[in-house]
Design a protein around this motif. Sequence first.
Motif, mmCIF file in Angstrom:
data_model
loop_
_atom_site.group_PDB
_atom_site.id
_atom_site.type_symbol
_atom_site.label_atom_id
_atom_site.label_comp_id
_atom_site.label_asym_id
_atom_site.label_seq_id
_atom_site.Cartn_x
_atom_site.Cartn_y
_atom_site.Cartn_z
ATOM 1 N N ARG A 161 0.839 -1.193 0.000
ATOM 2 C CA ARG A 161 0.000 0.000 0.000
ATOM 3 C C ARG A 161 0.878 1.249 0.000
ATOM 4 O O ARG A 161 1.897 1.296 0.686
ATOM 5 N N SER A 162 0.450 2.242 -0.721
ATOM 6 C CA SER A 162 1.240 3.471 -0.829
ATOM 7 C C SER A 162 1.417 4.154 0.524
ATOM 8 O O SER A 162 2.435 4.819 0.769
ATOM 9 N N ALA A 163 0.427 3.974 1.420
ATOM 10 C CA ALA A 163 0.512 4.606 2.742
ATOM 11 C C ALA A 163 1.645 4.021 3.584
ATOM 12 O O ALA A 163 2.043 4.621 4.594
ATOM 13 N N TRP A 164 2.155 2.856 3.194
ATOM 14 C CA TRP A 164 3.227 2.227 3.961
ATOM 15 C C TRP A 164 4.607 2.782 3.612
ATOM 16 O O TRP A 164 5.571 2.560 4.335
ATOM 17 N N LEU A 165 4.720 3.468 2.475
ATOM 18 C CA LEU A 165 6.041 3.827 1.954
ATOM 19 C C LEU A 165 6.840 4.685 2.940
ATOM 20 O O LEU A 165 7.986 4.352 3.276
ATOM 21 N N LYS A 166 6.245 5.779 3.403
ATOM 22 C CA LYS A 166 6.978 6.671 4.300
ATOM 23 C C LYS A 166 7.370 5.993 5.609
ATOM 24 O O LYS A 166 8.551 6.051 6.010
ATOM 25 N N PRO A 167 6.412 5.347 6.322
ATOM 26 C CA PRO A 167 6.830 4.687 7.574
ATOM 27 C C PRO A 167 7.849 3.568 7.355
ATOM 28 O O PRO A 167 8.720 3.349 8.201
ATOM 29 N N ASP A 168 7.770 2.865 6.219
ATOM 30 C CA ASP A 168 8.761 1.817 5.944
ATOM 31 C C ASP A 168 10.149 2.422 5.766
ATOM 32 O O ASP A 168 11.156 1.879 6.262
ATOM 33 N N ILE A 169 10.219 3.538 5.053
ATOM 34 C CA ILE A 169 11.512 4.187 4.832
ATOM 35 C C ILE A 169 12.079 4.704 6.149
ATOM 36 O O ILE A 169 13.258 4.500 6.468
ATOM 37 N N VAL A 170 11.220 5.365 6.926
ATOM 38 C CA VAL A 170 11.671 5.890 8.216
ATOM 39 C C VAL A 170 12.120 4.748 9.134
ATOM 40 O O VAL A 170 13.169 4.836 9.794
ATOM 41 N N ALA A 171 11.326 3.665 9.180
ATOM 42 C CA ALA A 171 11.674 2.526 10.041
ATOM 43 C C ALA A 171 12.982 1.889 9.592
ATOM 44 O O ALA A 171 13.834 1.539 10.423
ATOM 45 N N GLY A 172 13.160 1.732 8.281
ATOM 46 C CA GLY A 172 14.386 1.105 7.777
ATOM 47 C C GLY A 172 15.616 1.923 8.102
ATOM 48 O O GLY A 172 16.657 1.377 8.502
ATOM 49 N N ILE A 173 15.513 3.254 7.948
ATOM 50 C CA ILE A 173 16.654 4.120 8.259
ATOM 51 C C ILE A 173 16.932 4.121 9.759
ATOM 52 O O ILE A 173 18.087 4.040 10.204
ATOM 53 N N ARG A 204 9.749 -2.286 14.135
ATOM 54 C CA ARG A 204 8.287 -2.391 14.268
ATOM 55 C C ARG A 204 7.700 -1.175 14.980
ATOM 56 O O ARG A 204 6.700 -0.608 14.542
ATOM 57 N N GLN A 205 8.320 -0.774 16.073
ATOM 58 C CA GLN A 205 7.759 0.323 16.854
ATOM 59 C C GLN A 205 7.773 1.640 16.086
ATOM 60 O O GLN A 205 6.897 2.480 16.261
ATOM 61 N N VAL A 206 8.760 1.819 15.234
ATOM 62 C CA VAL A 206 8.833 3.058 14.463
ATOM 63 C C VAL A 206 7.808 3.064 13.339
ATOM 64 O O VAL A 206 7.402 4.127 12.878
ATOM 65 N N GLY A 207 7.371 1.882 12.889
ATOM 66 C CA GLY A 207 6.291 1.869 11.908
ATOM 67 C C GLY A 207 6.465 0.978 10.700
ATOM 68 O O GLY A 207 5.763 1.157 9.705
ATOM 69 N N ALA A 208 7.386 -0.005 10.727
ATOM 70 C CA ALA A 208 7.583 -0.882 9.572
ATOM 71 C C ALA A 208 6.323 -1.677 9.269
ATOM 72 O O ALA A 208 5.710 -2.256 10.171
ATOM 73 N N HIS A 209 5.921 -1.700 8.003
ATOM 74 C CA HIS A 209 4.747 -2.451 7.565
ATOM 75 C C HIS A 209 5.119 -3.637 6.678
ATOM 76 O O HIS A 209 4.307 -4.544 6.507
ATOM 77 N N SER A 210 6.294 -3.614 6.082
ATOM 78 C CA SER A 210 6.652 -4.662 5.136
ATOM 79 C C SER A 210 8.166 -4.864 5.104
ATOM 80 O O SER A 210 8.926 -4.128 5.756
#
Length: 568
Positions: free
Chosen positions: A25-37, A325-331
């Motif tokens: 989902r497009s809504a996951w992109l930002k939290p995934d990037i932030v969580a990964g970094i 996970r806590q920061v927001g990773a979705h995938s």
Amino acid sequence: MSTDSPVHARARFHIPVLEWVRDYRSAWLKPDIVAGITAAAVVLPKAMAYATVAGLPVEVGLYTAFVPMVIYALFGSSRPLSVSTSATLAILTAAAIGEVSPGGGTTALLTATATLTLLVGIILALASLLRLGFVANFISDPVLTGFKGGIAVVIVLDQLPKLFGVHFAKGSFFHNVWALVAALPHASINTVAVGFATIAILIALEHFYPKSPAPLIAVGCGIGAVAALGLQAHGVEIVGHIPTGLPPLVKPDLSLIEALWPAAAGIALMSFTETIACGRAFVQSGEPLPSPNRELLATGLSNMAGALFGSMPAGGGTSQTAVNRQVGAHSQLAELVTACVTLGTMILLAPLIGLMPHATLAAVVIVYSIGLFKPADFRAILAVRRTEFVWAIVALVGVVLLGTLKGILIAIVVSLVALAHQVSDPPVHVLRRKRGTNVFRPVSDEHPDDEQYPGLLLLRPEGRIFFVNASNVGQKITPLIEQTRPEVVVLDMRSVFDLEYSALKMLTEGEKKYRESGVSLWLVGLSPAVYGVVQKSPLGKTLGRERMFLNLEQAVAAWLDLQKRRAR
């Protein structure tokens, strides 16, 4: 209805990345990037530290946070799991390569490590092919609750020395607690200020601006403070120099296989256990549970590929997954982002990441790990089942006192022993009929008006009856028969899904014994499997169709009809 062809379905099974990419989902992109970094800020220093624990150059930690992370993101089934190495794997790696390369040079150590990591990967992949992932089913939800609580305690205690800027030799839990307390008077004021300032920033941002990338801002503030104020000169320790460059190709030495395979088997077991426990611990509502056999394959491939690029044995990391996970990773995109940051660090960002204070890193880990300990979850378990509450406490205490793997293994053993006790002592209920209905329920003080039939004893055993518990079942039935002295004993077998040969033999002998003393046995509600077993035995021939019924209502009707015929 899905329109996927069988070929596409098989492709998704063998290439799981297609599953999460398809559903992304497009809504996951930002939290995934932030969580990964953000997770990278945890992964990189810890991976480098664990490399030194294993007696290896620090850049090996970077290689381990890069190649295995990418491969797992493509083949793994856990969305938030962050894969690199752990303290347990590092310690075991040190022991293994120390045996085959004592005092060896860097080249010899890297070769031995590559061989060990390749063996770990092969063992994990073979376990997947043999479908051995079922061992993960022995980890129950209460055990996971205790596991998460335990690792929260371990992680926080592990990070507190960095938060206070103190050093001491690590040991057991109680040793570390006492050493930390003894070292507090020597804490670095500047380090404490950096650490608690980071905590304050994180808490304030999470409270007032919950959608902001709080960990990134906090880490950036820490790096900026070091660069602007020269905090390193004032006793604030930083990550330090990180060698740059891409991971080299390393050729394993097949002559070391015989010496390394026992250690590789133990490391493979620890890697899988930590990976599946960590993956399951961070599953959110609505997400699929990690598939154990796919996790075996994914971690196996991760280690096999990592071995060729200088990686040490890898598996799911608890603290970095907690942050992820806590920061927001979705995938799994978050893991790929972490891998990209690792690659960028190896090539470009090493000097910048090297400025990060250890106290800042410790603060991030503490803030995002302490929430794993949830007293409400323990209270919820206790309110329902005291036995499972004990399992959770054993898991927590075991992890804290003995380490992640030993603690959870002890909890699993306790769970299995408790389950074995329950299986060996199944309940046998005396039944009565609710007036005016066809409902038969166990005797209870709450229902004193339920109907009973003189001369008829209705019993309901539960569970699988086999050689382990057949004797106990018989010992429970015997006093009930002697107490009521019925003409007919009806066994309601609806809750019995299996009747093993030894138990059937004991039932046959019991039927003969009571028949000779004037007590008849009737069977009710046999499942097709149990009915087939009884029919093939002498008991089936003795009872015939006349003494086997579909349900209790039929059996009671037959008893009442028999009483009417006798009264005529």
